[in-house]
Every structure is written in C-alpha cells, then in structure tokens.
Design an enzyme around this catalytic site. Structure first.
Site, PDB file in Angstrom:
ATOM      1  NE  ARG A   1      15.633  10.852  -3.963  1.00  0.00           N
ATOM      2  CZ  ARG A   1      16.341  10.143  -4.078  1.00  0.00           C
ATOM      3  NH1 ARG A   1      17.445   9.817  -4.032  1.00  0.00           N
ATOM      4  NH2 ARG A   1      15.942   9.533  -5.343  1.00  0.00           N
TER       5      ARG A   1
ATOM      6  CB  SER B   1      11.134  -0.882   0.026  1.00  0.00           C
ATOM      7  OG  SER B   1      10.760  -2.350   0.481  1.00  0.00           O
TER       8      SER B   1
ATOM      9  CG  ASP C   1      10.418  -2.746  -2.392  1.00  0.00           C
ATOM     10  OD1 ASP C   1      11.328  -2.298  -2.725  1.00  0.00           O
ATOM     11  OD2 ASP C   1       9.570  -2.409  -2.920  1.00  0.00           O
TER      12      ASP C   1
END
EC number: 2.7.1.1
Length: 486
Positions: free
Chosen positions: A173, A158, A211
């Site tokens: 990132r 996620s 997710d």
C-alpha cells in the site's frame, strides 16, 4: 524530507506570567491531551511487542513484519562500486557508493525533487520515467566516458512492499501521501527496470530494500554494535535482524541451505501499529487527520509521530482555538484554513525561535498566512509546538523498546536517520529520555544509557550498496536469495 532547515541555537523560553487566564486554560488542556506519561509509554511498548509477534506469525497482524531477504551480517570487508537510488517521501536520491572493504565507504550523490503532483498522478508510468530520467542524468554526469561494465543497483523503496526474494518488491500500500493507481499489489522492480532498459542504461536492479533496512545494514557495516535501524522522517519505521527459526510465516518456505539459526533482516513497517486503536492516546486532531486522509484507519502510529503530520496536527489545534474564539480574533484565516499548509518546518522553527517575545514566530504567521499574533498567542503556539514534538519523540521510541525487549537486547546502538531525528529541535534528547523512562535507567547522561540512539551511516545509499554486495555474493556462491521457487 520534511523541509527542516539548518539548526539554530536553542531558544530562550519566555515567561507564561502574562498569558491571560483563558489561554492558560487552553495550554493546560493541551498539556493534558498531548503529554505521554511513563506508564502510557510502557503500556504502548507491551502492546507493541505482541503486535510484532503477530506480524511474524502465519496469520499476520497489523504490523507487516516483512522479511527483507538480507540473510547475512555484513563483515565490513565488502568492496566495490555500486549505484543506489532512494525513493523516499520528498526527494529521489541517486548515489554512487564505493565500498572500501575496511568498514569504510565513500559516496557521491545528487537529489532530484519529486513534483508534488507526482504523489497522486493517475499515470503509473510517470513515476518510473522520472526515476529513470534522473538516473540517466546522474550517470551522464558521473561517467562522461560511459560505462564499460554493468553496475549493480540497490533500490531503496521506502514503502510497505512484500518480497519473496531480494530483487523483487510487491507494493502492499502507498503511504506518506502517495496514492498512484495500478502499482499496489504489483512488483515494482520490473516497472523500474523497463524504463532503465528503455534508456539503454547498463544497470541491473539486483536488490530492493526499505530505507530502514538500509540504515540497519549500512550502520552494521561500520559498527557491529548496531541492533536496529530506525527512521524518524516523513514516515516512521524500524528494522532489525531476527532469526529464521523465530519467523513462523517462513517455516517450510526456505531452502535447505538456509539454516534455522540464519539471520533475517525484518522491515517492520510499524507505522501501522495500533490500527485497531487499542492503546495509543489519540486526540480529536489525530482522529480528524485519520478520517480526512486518503487511507482512513491505516498508519495510525505514523499519523501521530512522523514528520509528515506534525505541522498539520499543530494547524488543526490552532484552527480549533480560532473557531472557539480564543486566538486570531477578527482575522481572515483563508490562507491558514487549508490542510497541510503547515509542514513540519513550522513547529520546528517556532520551537527554536530565539527571541523572548517570539519575533520569528510573529514574522512567520504574518508573512506566510497574513495573521497578526499577540505575544500571548505566540506563547500558546510555542507551547503547543513543544507538546506535539515531544509526544512524537516519546511515542516513536516505543517501537525501539519493543524490539529490544523482544530480542533480549540489554545494550547496543540504535542507528537513527531521517530529517526529524537530525534536525527537529530537541528530538534526540526527548527520544533518548523516553527510552530511559520506559526502562527505568538511573544513568543521568545520554552517553551512558545502555541502549543508545546514534546517528546512522548513510542509510539508504550505502545500505542499498552493502545489501547489493551481499546479494551478489550469495548468488555467486549458488545460495538461495528468497523463498523456494521464487
């Protein structure tokens, strides 16, 4: 994901009549800066649409708009046993998913809490070792006789990750307070597979998903009216199906067996919306959070609306009032004067305090921080919590409205998951009514709204399993699962 406990009955609202004038003035100031009127929501949505389009262009923009390489709609007939792991903000979840082939599924799961220090560990292997060890413990428990056939695994990761194919994910990132070195700009799948293989677990990572994409696909598996998957939790994000011909940055990169009309799941990662600070109504507290965060200037939308930050926004505002001499006079605030010492469970508990004199809030501040509060101070704290929660709910649906307008959806279901959506008091109603304000709907009942935010299916677990099933099918049929040559 953000430590929200079970729901309590809706709180009774006390009168503001006994609140002193100087505190009422502060409440009015907070109402000015935290209230998001309809015209602001509409302006944010309009800018959001243009940023979504930029993200799909070859040049790109603030919002990554990452192709998820899910190029089929689930039929609901997918079946079989799959494993899923879900690495979100707070917990690692391991799930055994049995797809029924009739738009139903069963899951068995365990959760493993991520140690707080692991978010910023300097040893990148530590995270993958923890996941593999947790996976092995789960497998040993569920399959005491061992596994005869390798089980496909869908990995719900996620965080913003770019993909050239379904079974890779290059971390762009870290977000949600994670900052582990030597993982950004690398493919996380082989890092995890290496630790799984090292432990002799017969499992292959066949799909890496976000997710939110999992929420979209799992919900579509059971409900074909699904238009989007959204997460309101530690982070905030949305996923939807676009059409390959409308994704400029993929032109010339797709195999001939992928027609222009083919669907493509897009993981927006729109927590980074308005990093240029053009349209979002930031307060000085939002600016402080941004400047003192590990990544200043990034994830602007997330920092204003996600569960990870709501408690800290409240704490900063209360510290500001204390420093100006309005509240907590002549008290030691050393326990309170620490960043992120209030997670989102605090404003949630304050909002659902059932007592007119806010006794639960009194106990909360005494027990956790050694702060004695007056009834009038607690009323300010309560109103401020309501304003911060309402702002998050209202801003967070701008992404929904933008995607629905971009795709021309007039009706449909928005499948929502995440601890804030599920457990933050009043969030569902405030979010739905913000959509109503943006669109100007005249219906009075939430159930009658043309675009409805509905509870998602087991998004990341079942979603990862359905996507793994779709990926396996494509591979078995010899179809492309990514960019040419990937």
């Amino acid at each position: 994901m953000v430590h929200l406990g079970p729901k309590k009955p809706q709180a009774r609202k006390g009168s503001m009549a006994d609140v002193p004038k100087e505190l009422m003035q502060q409440i009015e100031n907070f109402e000015k800066i935290f209230t998001v009127p309809t015209e602001t929501l509409q302006a944010v949505t309009k800018h959001f649409i243009s940023e979504l389009e930029k993200g799909l262009s070859k040049k790109g923009g603030n919002i990554p708009m990452i192709p998820g390489w899910v190029m089929d709609f689930p039929t609901g007939k997918e079946s079989g046993d799959f494993l899923a792991i879900d690495l979100g903000g707070t917990n690692l979840r391991v799930v055994l998913v049995k797809l029924g082939g009739d738009r139903t599924f069963d899951t068995t799961q365990s959760k493993y809490r991520l140690p707080d220090a692991m978010r910023t560990t300097q040893n990148p292997d530590e995270l993958w070792e923890f996941i593999a060890d947790s996976l092995k413990a789960f497998i040993d428990e569920q399959f005491p006789q061992g596994i005869s056939e390798p089980i496909p695994l869908g990995f719900t990761f996620s965080f913003p990750a770019s993909q050239n194919k379904i079974n890779e994910g290059i971390l762009q990132r870290w977000t949600k307070g994670f900052d582990i070195p030597n993982i950004e700009n690398h493919d996380v799948v082989p890092m995890l597979q290496k630790q799984i293989t090292k432990r002799n677990i017969p499992i292959e990572v066949v799909a890496l998903i976000n997710d939110t994409t999992g929420t979209l696909v799992a919900s579509y598996y059971t409900d074909p009216e699904t238009k989007m998957g959204v997460i309101f939790g530690t982070g905030v994000n949305g996923a939807y199906y676009d059409v390959c011909s409308d994704i400029e940055k993929l032109q010339g990169k797709l195999s001939d067996d992928i027609p222009p009309s083919a669907p493509m799941a897009i993981n927006c990662e729109y927590g980074s919306f308005d990093n240029e600070h053009v349209v979002l109504p930031r307060t000085k507290y939002d600016i402080t959070i941004d400047e003192e965060s590990p990544r200043p200037g990034q994830q602007t939308f997330e920092k204003m609306s996600s569960g990870y930050y709501l408690g800290e926004i409240l704490r900063l505002a209360l510290m500001d009032m204390y420093k100006q001499g309005f509240i907590f006079k002549n008290q030691d605030l050393s326990k309170f004067d620490k960043p992120f010492v209030m997670d989102t469970s605090y404003p949630a508990r304050i909002e659902e305090d059932p007592f007119e004199n806010l006794e639960d809030t009194d106990d909360l501040f005494q027990n956790e921080f050694g702060i004695n509060t007056t009834v009038q101070e607690r009323k300010l704290i309560r109103r401020l919590s309501e304003l911060i929660g309402a702002r998050a709910a209202r801003l967070s649906v701008c992404g929904i409205a933008a995607i629905c307008q971009k795709r021309g959806y007039k009706t449909g279901h928005i499948a929502a998951d995440g601890s804030v959506y599920n457990r933050y008091p009043g969030f569902k109603e405030k979010a739905a009514n913000a959509l109503k304000d943006i669109y100007g709907w005249t219906q009075t009942s939430l159930d009658d709204y043309p675009i409805k935010i509905v509870p998602a299916e087991d998004g990341s677990g079942a979603g990862a399993a359905v996507i793994a099933a779709l990926a396996q099918k494509r591979i078995a049929e010899g179809k492309s699962v990514g960019i040419i040559g990937a």
